[in-house]
Design a protein around this motif. Structure first.
Motif, PDB file in Angstrom:
ATOM      1  N   SER A 147       0.836  -1.199   0.000  1.00  0.00           N
ATOM      2  CA  SER A 147       0.000   0.000   0.000  1.00  0.00           C
ATOM      3  C   SER A 147       0.879   1.261   0.000  1.00  0.00           C
ATOM      4  O   SER A 147       1.610   1.510   0.959  1.00  0.00           O
ATOM      5  CB  SER A 147      -0.908   0.016   1.237  1.00  0.00           C
ATOM      6  OG  SER A 147      -1.351   1.337   1.473  1.00  0.00           O
ATOM      7  N   ASP A 149       0.038   4.368   0.435  1.00  0.00           N
ATOM      8  CA  ASP A 149      -0.302   5.231   1.577  1.00  0.00           C
ATOM      9  C   ASP A 149       0.390   4.753   2.852  1.00  0.00           C
ATOM     10  O   ASP A 149       0.932   5.546   3.612  1.00  0.00           O
ATOM     11  CB  ASP A 149      -1.821   5.229   1.828  1.00  0.00           C
ATOM     12  CG  ASP A 149      -2.574   5.985   0.763  1.00  0.00           C
ATOM     13  OD1 ASP A 149      -2.687   7.206   0.887  1.00  0.00           O
ATOM     14  OD2 ASP A 149      -3.027   5.343  -0.205  1.00  0.00           O
ATOM     15  N   ALA A 189       4.662  -0.993  -3.398  1.00  0.00           N
ATOM     16  CA  ALA A 189       4.396   0.347  -2.874  1.00  0.00           C
ATOM     17  C   ALA A 189       5.668   1.191  -2.853  1.00  0.00           C
ATOM     18  O   ALA A 189       5.659   2.346  -3.275  1.00  0.00           O
ATOM     19  CB  ALA A 189       3.800   0.251  -1.472  1.00  0.00           C
ATOM     20  N   LYS A 211      -1.788   4.074  -5.908  1.00  0.00           N
ATOM     21  CA  LYS A 211      -2.715   3.104  -5.342  1.00  0.00           C
ATOM     22  C   LYS A 211      -3.368   2.280  -6.448  1.00  0.00           C
ATOM     23  O   LYS A 211      -3.429   1.059  -6.393  1.00  0.00           O
ATOM     24  CB  LYS A 211      -3.790   3.879  -4.573  1.00  0.00           C
ATOM     25  CG  LYS A 211      -4.208   3.238  -3.325  1.00  0.00           C
ATOM     26  CD  LYS A 211      -5.046   4.053  -2.365  1.00  0.00           C
ATOM     27  CE  LYS A 211      -5.595   5.387  -2.682  1.00  0.00           C
ATOM     28  NZ  LYS A 211      -6.297   5.994  -1.546  1.00  0.00           N
ATOM     29  N   GLU A 212      -3.830   2.981  -7.471  1.00  0.00           N
ATOM     30  CA  GLU A 212      -4.492   2.358  -8.622  1.00  0.00           C
ATOM     31  C   GLU A 212      -3.528   1.384  -9.332  1.00  0.00           C
ATOM     32  O   GLU A 212      -3.886   0.234  -9.608  1.00  0.00           O
ATOM     33  CB  GLU A 212      -4.923   3.483  -9.577  1.00  0.00           C
ATOM     34  CG  GLU A 212      -5.601   3.027 -10.856  1.00  0.00           C
ATOM     35  CD  GLU A 212      -7.078   2.732 -10.665  1.00  0.00           C
ATOM     36  OE1 GLU A 212      -7.608   3.082  -9.596  1.00  0.00           O
ATOM     37  OE2 GLU A 212      -7.677   2.128 -11.583  1.00  0.00           O
ATOM     38  N   TYR A 215      -2.622  -1.610  -7.026  1.00  0.00           N
ATOM     39  CA  TYR A 215      -3.769  -2.493  -6.841  1.00  0.00           C
ATOM     40  C   TYR A 215      -3.965  -3.396  -8.063  1.00  0.00           C
ATOM     41  O   TYR A 215      -4.075  -4.621  -7.940  1.00  0.00           O
ATOM     42  CB  TYR A 215      -5.033  -1.663  -6.588  1.00  0.00           C
ATOM     43  CG  TYR A 215      -6.190  -2.488  -6.116  1.00  0.00           C
ATOM     44  CD1 TYR A 215      -6.335  -2.799  -4.760  1.00  0.00           C
ATOM     45  CD2 TYR A 215      -7.137  -2.977  -7.011  1.00  0.00           C
ATOM     46  CE1 TYR A 215      -7.392  -3.570  -4.314  1.00  0.00           C
ATOM     47  CE2 TYR A 215      -8.196  -3.758  -6.576  1.00  0.00           C
ATOM     48  CZ  TYR A 215      -8.321  -4.049  -5.227  1.00  0.00           C
ATOM     49  OH  TYR A 215      -9.362  -4.823  -4.798  1.00  0.00           O
TER      50      TYR A 215
END
Ligand code: A2H
Length: 256
Positions: A147, A149, A189, A211-212, A215
């Protein structure tokens, strides 16, 4: 909240030792932390990455509720989330979402936790300022390998522990690789945060892009590197890890 329903996995993360501030609030309310089990409930879209948890984030700005769910078990979530849960047969009484007590996120920071599937045995509750009260449970489990973030927030915390008023040792700097991808290696990430030159947890636009990308690549081109489904495609392993977590009582499906 948009028109599209979102299905989360609610991960039950047990608090094993409370930070002083939280302990004080619990003691003042005559709450017995020996007899009862308290779980933070983290809402995730990536249950297959739970092996790589390195901490659990709460917002220092959010007031959470402590909610009884029966047999001396309690959940910590936002009232909003627990209310939703109470209409999804996830709580003892439909429509009852009265908290036993309210506890601010700030007071929980530094508490010790045990997270299901995590390779690390003992983890800590840490602050994340970008957690939204309006989404999920208001609790985000940290998987910095996958991730963006979580990765950038972890980096910020370890660079400025004094600013965040945390102990540097609470931040695990060693990432646990969980998913091997073709494009971005086994620490998706970190790769994307560097590639997109993301500097801070507040770089919202680039983070949304990272993120996109992370993922999609993880889901469609990722292979599990650890756990029971090691060697399987993420797409196949994900529902199985999720089902196992639910079957063992470590998680539940939560919709909003
Ligand atoms: B995800 P969507 Cl490994 N505020 O879980 C901010 N972020 C929140 C949140 C809140 N209140 N509640 C949940 N989230 C995070 C794992 C993960 C996630 C990985 C990779 C990507 C990822 C570990 N953190 O999410 O807006 C949670 O982090 C990227 C999409 O509902 C949750 O899944 O689409 C995800 O955001 C839910 O985002």
């Amino acid at each position: 909240e948009g028109l599209n329903p979102q299905e989360y996995t609610g991960i039950k993360i047990k608090i094993t030792e409370f930070a002083d501030e939280a302990k004080k609030i619990l003691d003042e309310n005559n709450f017995d932390t020996e007899k009862n089990n308290i779980f933070l409930v983290a809402a995730t879209l990536r249950p297959e990455t739970m092996y790589g948890q390195t901490c659990c984030f709460v917002s220092p700005k959010i007031d959470y509720g402590l909610f009884h769910v029966g047999n001396g078990d309690y959940y910590i979530t936002t009232e909003r989330a627990f209310k939703n849960m109470s209409y999804q047969k996830l709580t003892p009484t439909r429509g009852d979402y009265k908290a036993t007590l309210i506890i601010n996120g700030k007071s929980l920071i530094g508490s010790k936790i045990k997270a299901p599937l995590a390779v690390y045995d003992e983890l800590y509750i840490l602050p994340m300022e970008t957690v939204l009260a309006s989404k999920g449970t208001g609790v985000v489990t940290c998987v910095p390998s996958d991730s963006p973030d979580d990765f950038i927030t972890t980096k910020d915390l370890s660079n400025k522990p004094e600013y965040y008023n945390i102990n540097k040792d609470w931040v695990k700097s060693q990432l646990v690789p969980i998913v091997q991808t073709e494009k971005y290696g086994d620490k998706c990430a970190e790769y994307l945060v560097n590639e997109l030159k993301i500097q801070s947890p507040k770089d919202a636009l680039q983070l949304a892009q990272a993120k996109e990308l992370a993922y999609k690549e993880g889901y469609y081109n990722g292979t599990m590197m650890v756990g029971k489904y090691k060697g399987e495609k993420v797409e196949e392993a994900k529902p199985k890890v999720k089902a196992d977590l639910v079957a063992s009582g470590d998680a539940f499906v939560y919709n909003e």
